[in-house]
Design a protein around this motif. Structure first.
Motif, PDB file in Angstrom:
ATOM      1  N   PRO A 179       0.811  -1.213   0.000  1.00 50.03           N
ATOM      2  CA  PRO A 179       0.000   0.000   0.000  1.00 50.03           C
ATOM      3  C   PRO A 179       0.851   1.273   0.000  1.00 50.03           C
ATOM      4  O   PRO A 179       0.492   2.263  -0.652  1.00 50.03           O
ATOM      5  CB  PRO A 179      -0.819  -0.115   1.297  1.00 50.03           C
ATOM      6  CG  PRO A 179      -0.864  -1.587   1.586  1.00 50.03           C
ATOM      7  CD  PRO A 179       0.473  -2.100   1.136  1.00 50.03           C
TER       8      PRO A 179
ATOM      9  N   ALA B   7       2.133   1.908  -3.462  1.00 48.46           N
ATOM     10  CA  ALA B   7       1.035   2.406  -4.288  1.00 48.46           C
ATOM     11  C   ALA B   7       0.785   3.890  -4.029  1.00 48.46           C
ATOM     12  O   ALA B   7       0.584   4.680  -4.965  1.00 48.46           O
ATOM     13  CB  ALA B   7      -0.234   1.596  -4.017  1.00 48.46           C
ATOM     14  N   ASP B   8       0.819   4.298  -2.753  1.00 43.46           N
ATOM     15  CA  ASP B   8       0.582   5.710  -2.409  1.00 43.46           C
ATOM     16  C   ASP B   8       1.749   6.586  -2.839  1.00 43.46           C
ATOM     17  O   ASP B   8       1.558   7.648  -3.446  1.00 43.46           O
ATOM     18  CB  ASP B   8       0.360   5.853  -0.898  1.00 43.46           C
ATOM     19  CG  ASP B   8      -0.965   5.254  -0.451  1.00 43.46           C
ATOM     20  OD1 ASP B   8      -1.846   5.079  -1.317  1.00 43.46           O
ATOM     21  OD2 ASP B   8      -1.096   4.940   0.739  1.00 43.46           O
TER      22      ASP B   8
ATOM     23  N   THR C 251      -1.533   2.003  -9.163  1.00 49.65           N
ATOM     24  CA  THR C 251      -2.769   1.303  -8.845  1.00 49.65           C
ATOM     25  C   THR C 251      -2.431  -0.002  -8.129  1.00 49.65           C
ATOM     26  O   THR C 251      -1.297  -0.500  -8.223  1.00 49.65           O
ATOM     27  CB  THR C 251      -3.547   0.961 -10.125  1.00 49.65           C
ATOM     28  OG1 THR C 251      -2.782   0.003 -10.895  1.00 49.65           O
ATOM     29  CG2 THR C 251      -3.800   2.212 -10.967  1.00 49.65           C
ATOM     30  N   PRO C 252      -3.402  -0.580  -7.406  1.00 46.93           N
ATOM     31  CA  PRO C 252      -3.141  -1.885  -6.782  1.00 46.93           C
ATOM     32  C   PRO C 252      -2.703  -2.942  -7.797  1.00 46.93           C
ATOM     33  O   PRO C 252      -1.829  -3.763  -7.495  1.00 46.93           O
ATOM     34  CB  PRO C 252      -4.492  -2.241  -6.152  1.00 46.93           C
ATOM     35  CG  PRO C 252      -5.115  -0.923  -5.841  1.00 46.93           C
ATOM     36  CD  PRO C 252      -4.698  -0.017  -6.983  1.00 46.93           C
TER      37      PRO C 252
ATOM     38  N   THR D  94       0.893  -2.409  -8.592  1.00 47.59           N
ATOM     39  CA  THR D  94       1.711  -2.774  -7.441  1.00 47.59           C
ATOM     40  C   THR D  94       1.837  -4.286  -7.307  1.00 47.59           C
ATOM     41  O   THR D  94       2.907  -4.809  -6.961  1.00 47.59           O
ATOM     42  CB  THR D  94       1.101  -2.183  -6.154  1.00 47.59           C
ATOM     43  OG1 THR D  94       0.847  -0.793  -6.344  1.00 47.59           O
ATOM     44  CG2 THR D  94       2.042  -2.348  -4.981  1.00 47.59           C
ATOM     45  N   GLU D  95       0.747  -5.005  -7.594  1.00 45.46           N
ATOM     46  CA  GLU D  95       0.792  -6.465  -7.493  1.00 45.46           C
ATOM     47  C   GLU D  95       1.739  -7.077  -8.529  1.00 45.46           C
ATOM     48  O   GLU D  95       2.195  -8.210  -8.377  1.00 45.46           O
ATOM     49  CB  GLU D  95      -0.615  -7.046  -7.674  1.00 45.46           C
ATOM     50  CG  GLU D  95      -1.590  -6.701  -6.561  1.00 45.46           C
ATOM     51  CD  GLU D  95      -1.342  -7.458  -5.273  1.00 45.46           C
ATOM     52  OE1 GLU D  95      -0.159  -7.576  -4.867  1.00 45.46           O
ATOM     53  OE2 GLU D  95      -2.309  -7.929  -4.670  1.00 45.46           O
TER      54      GLU D  95
ATOM     55  N   TRP E 257       9.247   3.109   2.352  1.00 45.81           N
ATOM     56  CA  TRP E 257       9.016   1.915   1.541  1.00 45.81           C
ATOM     57  C   TRP E 257      10.319   1.402   0.941  1.00 45.81           C
ATOM     58  O   TRP E 257      10.408   0.240   0.549  1.00 45.81           O
ATOM     59  CB  TRP E 257       7.991   2.192   0.444  1.00 45.81           C
ATOM     60  CG  TRP E 257       8.413   3.173  -0.628  1.00 45.81           C
ATOM     61  CD1 TRP E 257       8.117   4.497  -0.688  1.00 45.81           C
ATOM     62  CD2 TRP E 257       9.223   2.895  -1.787  1.00 45.81           C
ATOM     63  NE1 TRP E 257       8.675   5.077  -1.805  1.00 45.81           N
ATOM     64  CE2 TRP E 257       9.360   4.114  -2.505  1.00 45.81           C
ATOM     65  CE3 TRP E 257       9.839   1.749  -2.295  1.00 45.81           C
ATOM     66  CZ2 TRP E 257      10.090   4.204  -3.689  1.00 45.81           C
ATOM     67  CZ3 TRP E 257      10.567   1.844  -3.479  1.00 45.81           C
ATOM     68  CH2 TRP E 257      10.679   3.057  -4.164  1.00 45.81           C
TER      69      TRP E 257
ATOM     70  N   PHE F 101      -4.123  -5.327   1.096  1.00 41.20           N
ATOM     71  CA  PHE F 101      -5.000  -4.225   0.696  1.00 41.20           C
ATOM     72  C   PHE F 101      -6.310  -4.190   1.487  1.00 41.20           C
ATOM     73  O   PHE F 101      -6.645  -3.161   2.078  1.00 41.20           O
ATOM     74  CB  PHE F 101      -5.251  -4.273  -0.812  1.00 41.20           C
ATOM     75  CG  PHE F 101      -4.041  -3.889  -1.623  1.00 41.20           C
ATOM     76  CD1 PHE F 101      -3.692  -2.552  -1.803  1.00 41.20           C
ATOM     77  CD2 PHE F 101      -3.224  -4.855  -2.182  1.00 41.20           C
ATOM     78  CE1 PHE F 101      -2.564  -2.190  -2.527  1.00 41.20           C
ATOM     79  CE2 PHE F 101      -2.098  -4.508  -2.910  1.00 41.20           C
ATOM     80  CZ  PHE F 101      -1.768  -3.168  -3.087  1.00 41.20           C
TER      81      PHE F 101
ATOM     82  N   GLY G  50      -6.084  -3.085   5.397  1.00 35.38           N
ATOM     83  CA  GLY G  50      -6.113  -1.662   5.719  1.00 35.38           C
ATOM     84  C   GLY G  50      -5.163  -1.250   6.822  1.00 35.38           C
ATOM     85  O   GLY G  50      -5.265  -0.141   7.356  1.00 35.38           O
TER      86      GLY G  50
ATOM     87  N   SER H  52     -13.966  -6.887  -2.342  1.00 39.97           N
ATOM     88  CA  SER H  52     -12.837  -7.615  -1.754  1.00 39.97           C
ATOM     89  C   SER H  52     -13.134  -9.086  -1.501  1.00 39.97           C
ATOM     90  O   SER H  52     -12.217  -9.861  -1.196  1.00 39.97           O
ATOM     91  CB  SER H  52     -12.413  -6.941  -0.443  1.00 39.97           C
ATOM     92  OG  SER H  52     -13.499  -6.882   0.467  1.00 39.97           O
TER      93      SER H  52
END
Length: 391
Positions: free
Chosen positions: A20, A23-24, A29-30, A33-34, A147, A216, A219, A342
């Motif tokens: 996360p 990504a930020d 996008t997720p 990132t994946e 990160w 994801f 949270g 989800s």
């Protein structure tokens, strides 16, 4: 070698807590990132097809050192990157180094140990479990700072491992028969190995949806994700080292696979329906770790006994197919999350695990050989195929 193995397997879950944050920080996008998992696992899998060919020509120590050097270079490049696309590319190079290392590590530990092959293999499995557990925890600790922190951490630890292998790993001159380049490809023509490889492909989809997608919906911050997957890794290590051997002394390998896979599918369904409730999701992630530990060990032993091929060849072919499942799972899960909610990614993972179950059930007569061998018949030329071997 055990220390170097711990560090190598830490790389599997290391980026979990910082997904996360990446990504930020990099406006990714997720799904993008994946792809950090996809590039890593896809290259690891494809490279597995040639690692036995390489190590049979240049020797185990040289193969290990090249693998460690590549991991150092590409982990450093990832830490210094400014875009998610660059990190995706560098993770691919990291995967190549990891394939060279893990495909040779177990055989080297067995050859270096003085306590017999059985004790050496337990040492290797302990290193694997410890690495998978510590990776997310270290990623969480360093990820709280930045990160980039986990990547720098790998550089330092792998540099230490490189120096240790260079200076401390000694032994008699290796006598190796060169392995033909085509050997792993031909191996997949063996029905028993092909069935296990296909089953492992779909099983690995479930494995990596749980590992790579779960940060994801949880949270949590980096530390929270790290602690969650530390618990998952400890659970995996416990069942891999102690519970799976206990079960194999009492049940056939196919019976264990056909029992544990449906339980894993049920766990993934339950995780999907509680995905919006973090404490409940954490519970099912850790339960999943218990089941994954059993499956990893049982599948590994099954592949070792499925054919009369050299273990290095069988493991290369099997691992290549298995890692493809791991590579495709994270971005598909992110796309399903974006398109639906989800819950759906976990249902997709559960369906994949059930396909793995059906594959083994339909092929159980072909797999009779894996139940004829003693459950503890691990041999000195066994190869590292549990990552997820990996691993």
């Amino acid at each position: 070698m055990a220390f170097a193995s711990v560090v190598a397997f830490m790389g599997i879950g290391l980026v979990d807590p910082i997904l996360p944050a990446i990504a930020d920080s990099l406006a990714a996008t997720p799904t993008e990132t994946e792809l950090l998992f996809t590039s890593y696992l896809l290259v690891t899998g494809l490279a597995m097809l040639v690692t036995s060919w390489i190590s049979s020509r240049i020797g185990a120590k040289a193969t290990l050192m090249i693998g460690l050097a590549l991991i150092i270079v590409f982990a450093l490049a990832s830490a210094l990157s400014g875009s998610v696309d660059a990190i995706i590319g560098f993770r691919a190079g990291w995967g190549l180094g990891n394939a060279l290392f893990i495909s040779t590590a177990l055989a080297t530990i067995v050859g270096s140990a003085s306590g017999g092959s059985g004790a050496a293999i337990v040492l290797y499995e302990a290193a694997l479990g410890l690495g998978i557990a510590i990776g997310p925890l270290l990623g969480g600790l360093l990820g709280e700072v930045s990160w980039r922190g986990p990547f720098f951490g790998v550089v330092v630890l792998m540099a230490i491992a490189f120096i240790a292998v260079l200076t401390l790993l000694r032994g008699p001159a290796e006598k190796r028969e060169p392995v033909p380049f085509s050997a792993p490809f031909k191996a997949l023509g063996r029905p028993a190995l092909a069935i296990l490889a296909v089953a492992a492909l779909f099983y690995n989809i479930g494995f990596f949806v749980l590992l790579a997608f779960s940060p994801f919906p949880l949270g949590f911050g980096a530390m929270g994700i790290g602690l969650t997957f530390f618990g998952w890794g400890v659970a995996l290590a416990i069942t891999s080292i102690w519970v799976a051997p206990w079960m194999m002394r009492r049940m056939s390998r196919t019976a264990i696979i056909l029992t544990v896979l449906p339980l894993l599918a049920a766990d993934l369904v339950a995780a999907g329906f509680v995905a919006e409730t973090a404490p409940a999701l954490v519970t099912f992630i850790i339960i999943g770790g218990l089941l994954l530990g059993v499956m990893n060990t049982v599948l590994t032993e099954a592949v070792m006994e499925a054919t009369d091929l050299p273990r290095s060849v069988a493991s290369s072919a099997y691992s290549a197919v298995r890692f493809i499942g791991g590579a495709m799972a994270p971005p598909i899960a992110a796309l399903l999350w974006h398109a639906f909610n989800s819950t759906v990614p976990y249902l997709f993972a559960a369906a994949s695990v059930l396909i793995a179950t059906l594959t083994v059930f339909l092929g159980r007569k072909v797999l009779a050989r894996i139940d004829d061998e003693p459950a503890d018949a691990l041999t000195e030329d066994a190869e590292a195929i549990t990552v997820g071997d990996a691993g």
